[in-house]
Design a protein around this motif. Structure first.
Motif, PDB file in Angstrom:
ATOM      1  N   ASP A 216      56.412  50.113  22.354  1.00 37.38           N
ATOM      2  CA  ASP A 216      57.261  50.412  23.506  1.00 37.38           C
ATOM      3  C   ASP A 216      57.061  49.374  24.611  1.00 37.38           C
ATOM      4  O   ASP A 216      58.020  48.933  25.246  1.00 37.38           O
ATOM      5  CB  ASP A 216      56.952  51.808  24.052  1.00 37.38           C
ATOM      6  CG  ASP A 216      57.340  52.918  23.075  1.00 37.38           C
ATOM      7  OD1 ASP A 216      58.272  52.683  22.276  1.00 37.38           O
ATOM      8  OD2 ASP A 216      56.710  53.981  23.108  1.00 37.38           O
ATOM      9  N   LEU A 217      55.812  48.984  24.832  1.00 32.51           N
ATOM     10  CA  LEU A 217      55.520  48.018  25.889  1.00 32.51           C
ATOM     11  C   LEU A 217      56.159  46.665  25.592  1.00 32.51           C
ATOM     12  O   LEU A 217      56.579  45.947  26.502  1.00 32.51           O
ATOM     13  CB  LEU A 217      54.007  47.859  26.053  1.00 32.51           C
ATOM     14  CG  LEU A 217      53.537  47.132  27.317  1.00 32.51           C
ATOM     15  CD1 LEU A 217      53.921  47.914  28.571  1.00 32.51           C
ATOM     16  CD2 LEU A 217      52.036  46.896  27.280  1.00 32.51           C
TER      17      LEU A 217
ATOM     18  N   ARG B 209      48.128  52.759  28.531  1.00 28.90           N
ATOM     19  CA  ARG B 209      48.445  53.984  27.797  1.00 28.90           C
ATOM     20  C   ARG B 209      49.722  53.892  26.956  1.00 28.90           C
ATOM     21  O   ARG B 209      49.903  54.650  26.008  1.00 28.90           O
ATOM     22  CB  ARG B 209      48.579  55.162  28.779  1.00 28.90           C
ATOM     23  CG  ARG B 209      47.294  55.479  29.520  1.00 28.90           C
ATOM     24  CD  ARG B 209      47.530  56.563  30.563  1.00 28.90           C
ATOM     25  NE  ARG B 209      46.315  56.876  31.283  1.00 28.90           N
ATOM     26  CZ  ARG B 209      45.441  57.819  30.921  1.00 28.90           C
ATOM     27  NH1 ARG B 209      45.671  58.536  29.837  1.00 28.90           N
ATOM     28  NH2 ARG B 209      44.360  58.046  31.635  1.00 28.90           N
ATOM     29  N   THR B 210      50.613  52.974  27.312  1.00 35.16           N
ATOM     30  CA  THR B 210      51.895  52.874  26.607  1.00 35.16           C
ATOM     31  C   THR B 210      51.705  52.278  25.219  1.00 35.16           C
ATOM     32  O   THR B 210      50.928  51.339  25.028  1.00 35.16           O
ATOM     33  CB  THR B 210      52.874  52.000  27.421  1.00 35.16           C
ATOM     34  OG1 THR B 210      53.020  52.552  28.729  1.00 35.16           O
ATOM     35  CG2 THR B 210      54.237  51.942  26.756  1.00 35.16           C
ATOM     36  N   LYS B 211      52.408  52.818  24.240  1.00 32.69           N
ATOM     37  CA  LYS B 211      52.347  52.282  22.889  1.00 32.69           C
ATOM     38  C   LYS B 211      52.768  50.815  22.879  1.00 32.69           C
ATOM     39  O   LYS B 211      53.694  50.423  23.592  1.00 32.69           O
ATOM     40  CB  LYS B 211      53.272  53.084  21.971  1.00 32.69           C
ATOM     41  CG  LYS B 211      52.803  54.487  21.649  1.00 32.69           C
ATOM     42  CD  LYS B 211      53.854  55.258  20.879  1.00 32.69           C
ATOM     43  CE  LYS B 211      54.265  54.546  19.603  1.00 32.69           C
ATOM     44  NZ  LYS B 211      55.269  55.326  18.825  1.00 32.69           N
ATOM     45  N   SER B 212      52.106  50.031  22.058  1.00 26.92           N
ATOM     46  CA  SER B 212      52.402  48.596  21.991  1.00 26.92           C
ATOM     47  C   SER B 212      53.871  48.336  21.660  1.00 26.92           C
ATOM     48  O   SER B 212      54.496  47.437  22.229  1.00 26.92           O
ATOM     49  CB  SER B 212      51.508  47.925  20.952  1.00 26.92           C
ATOM     50  OG  SER B 212      50.160  47.997  21.329  1.00 26.92           O
TER      51      SER B 212
ATOM     52  N   ARG C 238      48.535  43.054  28.916  1.00 26.47           N
ATOM     53  CA  ARG C 238      47.659  43.807  28.007  1.00 26.47           C
ATOM     54  C   ARG C 238      47.084  42.946  26.890  1.00 26.47           C
ATOM     55  O   ARG C 238      46.851  43.404  25.768  1.00 26.47           O
ATOM     56  CB  ARG C 238      48.371  45.024  27.408  1.00 26.47           C
ATOM     57  CG  ARG C 238      47.331  46.067  26.937  1.00 26.47           C
ATOM     58  CD  ARG C 238      47.918  47.406  26.612  1.00 26.47           C
ATOM     59  NE  ARG C 238      48.646  47.429  25.352  1.00 26.47           N
ATOM     60  CZ  ARG C 238      49.205  48.532  24.845  1.00 26.47           C
ATOM     61  NH1 ARG C 238      49.145  49.666  25.505  1.00 26.47           N
ATOM     62  NH2 ARG C 238      49.845  48.481  23.716  1.00 26.47           N
TER      63      ARG C 238
ATOM     64  N   HIS D  51      55.577  51.872  33.433  1.00 34.43           N
ATOM     65  CA  HIS D  51      54.813  52.116  32.209  1.00 34.43           C
ATOM     66  C   HIS D  51      53.351  51.738  32.435  1.00 34.43           C
ATOM     67  O   HIS D  51      53.048  50.602  32.805  1.00 34.43           O
ATOM     68  CB  HIS D  51      55.370  51.301  31.046  1.00 34.43           C
ATOM     69  CG  HIS D  51      56.789  51.626  30.702  1.00 34.43           C
ATOM     70  ND1 HIS D  51      57.132  52.505  29.691  1.00 34.43           N
ATOM     71  CD2 HIS D  51      57.965  51.195  31.242  1.00 34.43           C
ATOM     72  CE1 HIS D  51      58.448  52.597  29.613  1.00 34.43           C
ATOM     73  NE2 HIS D  51      58.973  51.810  30.536  1.00 34.43           N
ATOM     74  N   ASP D  52      52.454  52.657  32.196  1.00 34.42           N
ATOM     75  CA  ASP D  52      51.027  52.381  32.286  1.00 34.42           C
ATOM     76  C   ASP D  52      50.653  51.433  31.146  1.00 34.42           C
ATOM     77  O   ASP D  52      50.789  51.777  29.964  1.00 34.42           O
ATOM     78  CB  ASP D  52      50.228  53.684  32.173  1.00 34.42           C
ATOM     79  CG  ASP D  52      48.742  53.482  32.421  1.00 34.42           C
ATOM     80  OD1 ASP D  52      48.155  52.554  31.848  1.00 34.42           O
ATOM     81  OD2 ASP D  52      48.168  54.276  33.192  1.00 34.42           O
TER      82      ASP D  52
ATOM     83  N   SER E  47      50.620  49.144  36.080  1.00 41.64           N
ATOM     84  CA  SER E  47      51.882  49.653  35.543  1.00 41.64           C
ATOM     85  C   SER E  47      52.949  48.583  35.666  1.00 41.64           C
ATOM     86  O   SER E  47      52.967  47.824  36.637  1.00 41.64           O
ATOM     87  CB  SER E  47      52.323  50.931  36.268  1.00 41.64           C
ATOM     88  OG  SER E  47      52.648  50.671  37.615  1.00 41.64           O
TER      89      SER E  47
ATOM     90  N   VAL F 158      59.346  46.079  27.172  1.00 37.91           N
ATOM     91  CA  VAL F 158      59.329  46.098  28.635  1.00 37.91           C
ATOM     92  C   VAL F 158      58.819  44.777  29.203  1.00 37.91           C
ATOM     93  O   VAL F 158      59.376  44.229  30.159  1.00 37.91           O
ATOM     94  CB  VAL F 158      58.444  47.261  29.157  1.00 37.91           C
ATOM     95  CG1 VAL F 158      58.346  47.232  30.681  1.00 37.91           C
ATOM     96  CG2 VAL F 158      58.977  48.600  28.674  1.00 37.91           C
TER      97      VAL F 158
END
Length: 251
Positions: A72-73, A67-70, A49, A63-64, A59, A76
């Motif tokens: 949170d991403l 769309r996923t909050k930074s 991203r 996690h998309d 994904s 991951v």
């Protein structure tokens, strides 16, 4: 798993990456290889991203990416780009500590310090940890950047040409470190490599790209063949079997 579905990126009128449709399994090392300009780094940065898509979905671990909050991403997937522009008046330990930011928000705990020490030790940076980045060789800095990314402790790690600035001996050492990280820490590592033989020796899966598209994807034995490599790189290549695995020989 990392999943790309109908992913596209367009540059100007004539250059387009994609459509990319690929599923990279969880675990091990996946090497992205191909000629210059094939789209390897673009694909990697879209997965991380750091580059917006012009179409499709990605994904990572369910996690998309779009769309996923930074915040949170960042727990991951972690990514190391080719271009590192950190302020040089940072010590190695301070740099590696940046990897803990998604958790500490800048306030390192004793647990964070323990994790930082773990990856400094893992990359053999103990004697250098209080040195400033501008006092290090290019190879030493590269190890420090990789330690920073690993200290983020994400399940998915993206590395864009981590062997830059490393000689052959240190490149081998780096790939061994990454192999160990994948096996012992359970990481899924996706790495852009220029050297086919490093991919053949250390990767579990290989994604071959050409002209912005995925040409082949599979395990090393499945895709590392004379015919496939010759077609992708447009030069005669012969694959031989050695005691250490497969080796590609240029003609």
């Amino acid at each position: 798993m990392i999943s790309l579905k109908d992913v596209r990126k367009k540059y100007g009128v004539d250059t387009e990456i994609g459509p990319l449709d690929i599923e990279i399994p969880r675990g091990g090392i996946t090497a992205l290889i191909g000629p210059n300009g094939a789209g390897k780094s673009t694909m990697l940065t879209m997965v991380g991203r750091l580059l917006e898509l012009d179409g499709g979905t990605i994904s990572v671990g369910g996690h998309d990416v779009q769309r996923t909050k930074s915040s949170d991403l960042a727990k991951v997937v972690s990514i190391l780009r080719q271009e590192n522009h950190f302020i040089t008046k940072l010590t190695v330990r301070q740099l590696v500590g940046f990897g803990r930011f998604p958790y500490s928000r800048g306030r390192l705990t004793a647990a964070d310090e323990e994790i930082i020490s773990r990856y400094i030790s893992f990359l053999n940076l103990g004697e250098l940890q209080h040195r400033y980045l501008d006092e290090l060789s290019g190879g030493q800095r590269q190890r420090a950047y990789v330690a920073m990314v690993l200290s983020q402790e994400t399940d998915y790690v993206l590395l864009d040409e981590p062997l830059n600035n490393l000689d052959i001996a240190h490149s081998v050492q780096m790939m061994k470190h990454l192999k160990t990280a994948a096996q012992e820490f359970g990481r899924t590592i996706v790495v852009v490599l220029h050297d086919i033989n490093f991919a053949a020796r250390y990767a579990d899966y290989v994604c071959m790209m050409k002209q912005g598209k995925v040409q082949q994807f599979g395990s090393v034995p499945e895709v590392m063949s004379d015919e496939i490599l010759t077609e992708v790189f447009e030069t005669p290549i012969t694959v031989i079997t050695t005691d250490d695995g497969l080796m590609a020989c240029y003609h």
